[in-house]
Write a protein that holds these residues in place. Sequence first.
Motif, PDB file in Angstrom:
ATOM      1  N   TYR A  33      13.565 -16.222   4.747  1.00 54.09           N
ATOM      2  CA  TYR A  33      14.958 -16.391   5.150  1.00 54.09           C
ATOM      3  C   TYR A  33      15.190 -17.789   5.707  1.00 54.09           C
ATOM      4  CZ  TYR A  33      14.058 -11.386   5.556  1.00 54.09           C
ATOM      5  OH  TYR A  33      13.656 -10.090   5.319  1.00 54.09           O
ATOM      6  N   TYR A  35      17.946 -19.513   8.445  1.00 54.14           N
ATOM      7  CA  TYR A  35      19.019 -19.316   9.411  1.00 54.14           C
ATOM      8  C   TYR A  35      19.475 -20.670   9.930  1.00 54.14           C
ATOM      9  CZ  TYR A  35      17.614 -14.402   9.783  1.00 54.14           C
ATOM     10  OH  TYR A  35      17.315 -13.089   9.522  1.00 54.14           O
ATOM     11  N   GLU A 100       9.226  -6.834  11.670  1.00 54.20           N
ATOM     12  CA  GLU A 100       9.345  -8.015  12.516  1.00 54.20           C
ATOM     13  C   GLU A 100       9.379  -9.284  11.690  1.00 54.20           C
ATOM     14  OE1 GLU A 100       5.948  -8.425  14.969  1.00 54.20           O
ATOM     15  OE2 GLU A 100       6.396 -10.504  15.491  1.00 54.20           O
ATOM     16  N   PHE A 103       8.965 -16.572  12.768  1.00 57.51           N
ATOM     17  CA  PHE A 103       9.755 -17.787  12.612  1.00 57.51           C
ATOM     18  C   PHE A 103       8.884 -19.031  12.574  1.00 57.51           C
ATOM     19  CE2 PHE A 103      14.169 -16.511  13.038  1.00 57.51           C
ATOM     20  CZ  PHE A 103      14.055 -15.234  13.526  1.00 57.51           C
TER      21      PHE A 103
ATOM     22  N   ASN B  30      18.294   1.345  11.398  1.00 54.35           N
ATOM     23  CA  ASN B  30      16.881   1.623  11.216  1.00 54.35           C
ATOM     24  C   ASN B  30      16.100   1.347  12.510  1.00 54.35           C
ATOM     25  OD1 ASN B  30      14.688   2.416   9.722  1.00 54.35           O
ATOM     26  ND2 ASN B  30      14.297   0.379   8.902  1.00 54.35           N
ATOM     27  N   PHE B  33      15.211  -4.956  17.402  1.00 52.43           N
ATOM     28  CA  PHE B  33      14.236  -5.930  17.893  1.00 52.43           C
ATOM     29  C   PHE B  33      14.854  -6.725  19.046  1.00 52.43           C
ATOM     30  CE2 PHE B  33      11.287  -5.901  14.264  1.00 52.43           C
ATOM     31  CZ  PHE B  33      12.053  -5.288  13.295  1.00 52.43           C
ATOM     32  N   TYR B  35      14.125 -10.536  20.794  1.00 52.74           N
ATOM     33  CA  TYR B  35      13.418 -11.803  20.709  1.00 52.74           C
ATOM     34  C   TYR B  35      13.792 -12.666  21.910  1.00 52.74           C
ATOM     35  CZ  TYR B  35      12.035 -11.149  15.802  1.00 52.74           C
ATOM     36  OH  TYR B  35      11.471 -10.697  14.631  1.00 52.74           O
ATOM     37  N   PRO B  43      12.569 -18.403  17.946  1.00 50.18           N
ATOM     38  CA  PRO B  43      12.514 -17.106  18.632  1.00 50.18           C
ATOM     39  C   PRO B  43      11.116 -16.509  18.538  1.00 50.18           C
ATOM     40  CG  PRO B  43      14.393 -17.209  17.136  1.00 50.18           C
ATOM     41  CD  PRO B  43      13.533 -18.390  16.841  1.00 50.18           C
ATOM     42  N   PHE B  45       8.935 -12.817  19.175  1.00 44.02           N
ATOM     43  CA  PHE B  45       9.111 -11.370  19.202  1.00 44.02           C
ATOM     44  C   PHE B  45       8.741 -10.805  20.572  1.00 44.02           C
ATOM     45  CE2 PHE B  45       9.011  -7.104  17.644  1.00 44.02           C
ATOM     46  CZ  PHE B  45       7.883  -6.498  18.181  1.00 44.02           C
ATOM     47  N   TYR B  48      10.106  -3.892  19.689  1.00 38.93           N
ATOM     48  CA  TYR B  48      10.738  -3.211  18.565  1.00 38.93           C
ATOM     49  C   TYR B  48      10.902  -1.745  18.938  1.00 38.93           C
ATOM     50  CZ  TYR B  48      11.275  -1.174  13.869  1.00 38.93           C
ATOM     51  OH  TYR B  48      11.735  -0.501  12.748  1.00 38.93           O
ATOM     52  N   LEU B  87      17.704 -12.531  22.219  1.00 39.59           N
ATOM     53  CA  LEU B  87      18.424 -12.138  21.009  1.00 39.59           C
ATOM     54  C   LEU B  87      18.120 -10.683  20.665  1.00 39.59           C
ATOM     55  CD1 LEU B  87      17.473 -15.276  18.890  1.00 39.59           C
ATOM     56  CD2 LEU B  87      19.681 -14.854  19.956  1.00 39.59           C
ATOM     57  N   SER B  91      17.887  -3.830  12.208  1.00 43.51           N
ATOM     58  CA  SER B  91      17.598  -3.653  10.792  1.00 43.51           C
ATOM     59  C   SER B  91      18.290  -2.383  10.324  1.00 43.51           C
ATOM     60  CB  SER B  91      16.095  -3.573  10.537  1.00 43.51           C
ATOM     61  OG  SER B  91      15.543  -2.424  11.126  1.00 43.51           O
ATOM     62  N   TYR B  92      18.729  -2.430   9.073  1.00 44.89           N
ATOM     63  CA  TYR B  92      19.468  -1.311   8.500  1.00 44.89           C
ATOM     64  C   TYR B  92      18.802  -0.882   7.206  1.00 44.89           C
ATOM     65  CZ  TYR B  92      23.089  -2.104  11.922  1.00 44.89           C
ATOM     66  OH  TYR B  92      23.767  -2.222  13.100  1.00 44.89           O
ATOM     67  N   THR B  97      16.879  -7.892   5.535  1.00 46.74           N
ATOM     68  CA  THR B  97      17.195  -8.883   6.566  1.00 46.74           C
ATOM     69  C   THR B  97      17.455  -8.229   7.906  1.00 46.74           C
ATOM     70  OG1 THR B  97      19.522  -8.788   6.009  1.00 46.74           O
ATOM     71  CG2 THR B  97      18.205 -10.449   4.892  1.00 46.74           C
ATOM     72  N   LEU B  98      17.215  -8.993   8.945  1.00 45.56           N
ATOM     73  CA  LEU B  98      17.603  -8.603  10.287  1.00 45.56           C
ATOM     74  C   LEU B  98      18.938  -9.261  10.600  1.00 45.56           C
ATOM     75  CD1 LEU B  98      14.277  -9.024  12.301  1.00 45.56           C
ATOM     76  CD2 LEU B  98      15.124  -7.054  11.013  1.00 45.56           C
ATOM     77  N   PHE B 100      21.198 -10.681  13.591  1.00 44.38           N
ATOM     78  CA  PHE B 100      21.023 -11.131  14.968  1.00 44.38           C
ATOM     79  C   PHE B 100      22.344 -11.175  15.708  1.00 44.38           C
ATOM     80  CE2 PHE B 100      16.650 -12.500  15.467  1.00 44.38           C
ATOM     81  CZ  PHE B 100      16.205 -12.537  14.169  1.00 44.38           C
ATOM     82  N   GLY B 101      22.295 -10.803  16.978  1.00 41.93           N
ATOM     83  CA  GLY B 101      23.412 -11.054  17.869  1.00 41.93           C
ATOM     84  C   GLY B 101      23.445 -12.519  18.259  1.00 41.93           C
ATOM     85  N   GLY B 103      23.057 -13.736  21.141  1.00 48.30           N
ATOM     86  CA  GLY B 103      22.091 -14.045  22.189  1.00 48.30           C
ATOM     87  C   GLY B 103      22.711 -14.045  23.575  1.00 48.30           C
TER      88      GLY B 103
END
Lengths: 112, 110
Positions: A33, A35, A100, A103, B30, B33, B35, B43, B45, B48, B87, B91-92, B97-98, B100-101, B103
């Motif tokens: 990905y 971003y 997970e 990055f 789903n 997470f 971060y 970011p 981890f 989860y 952050l 996941s759906y 892809t994830l 993200f908000g 933050g």
Amino acid sequence: DGGITQSPKYLFRKEGQNVTLSCEQNLNHDAMYWYRQDPGQGLRLIYYSQIVNDFQKGDIAEGYSVSREKKESFPLTVTSAQKNPTAFYLCASNGREGTEAFFGQGTRLTVV
Amino acid sequence: GQNIDQPTEMTATEGAIVQINCTYQTSGFNGLFWYQQHAGEAPTFLSYNVLDGLEEKGRFSSFLSRSKGYSYLLLKELQMKDSASYLCATSYSGYSTLTFGKGTMLLVSP
């Protein structure tokens, strides 16, 4: 060590020039990905790829292009069509659906 | 939809406890997470959650309520180095892809 590597960390370019950001991973991840992050903002998805030779547009793909010729590599080109390219760019990968994301260290692009 | 909401900024004192909330849309959800991101860095981890309840990892804990579309990150015994952006990402089903908000910027003061 396994990981995801972006280069360079800092990049300066003149307005109107295309620039390519590198992203390499040796985690054997299928999905990769890109971003974009602007100051004080969250991550916005530019492009993603779930398999070699295939990629999908994210939320803000205009002005960007990608390729996925190898599993390990997912370079991002910021074209002159991107109106406001100065930002922090993050590459990520994950192994399967919804797992997970790992990055890279990020590339800070400044267009002058 | 996959909209994620979390507060923009929070402040707390060294040694205190802080709770950072995150709400999300539940359809197709789903897992969630958390971060941590220090300024100018990638970011990293933290946690989860896929099942309801509290997951504890040292000074950090994360909670999930699937039915309410709600999660929080709890940070105990705050240290100055905890000043960072946190952050929330979801996941759906059917999506790799994830999402993200934006933050939550946490500032820890002495």
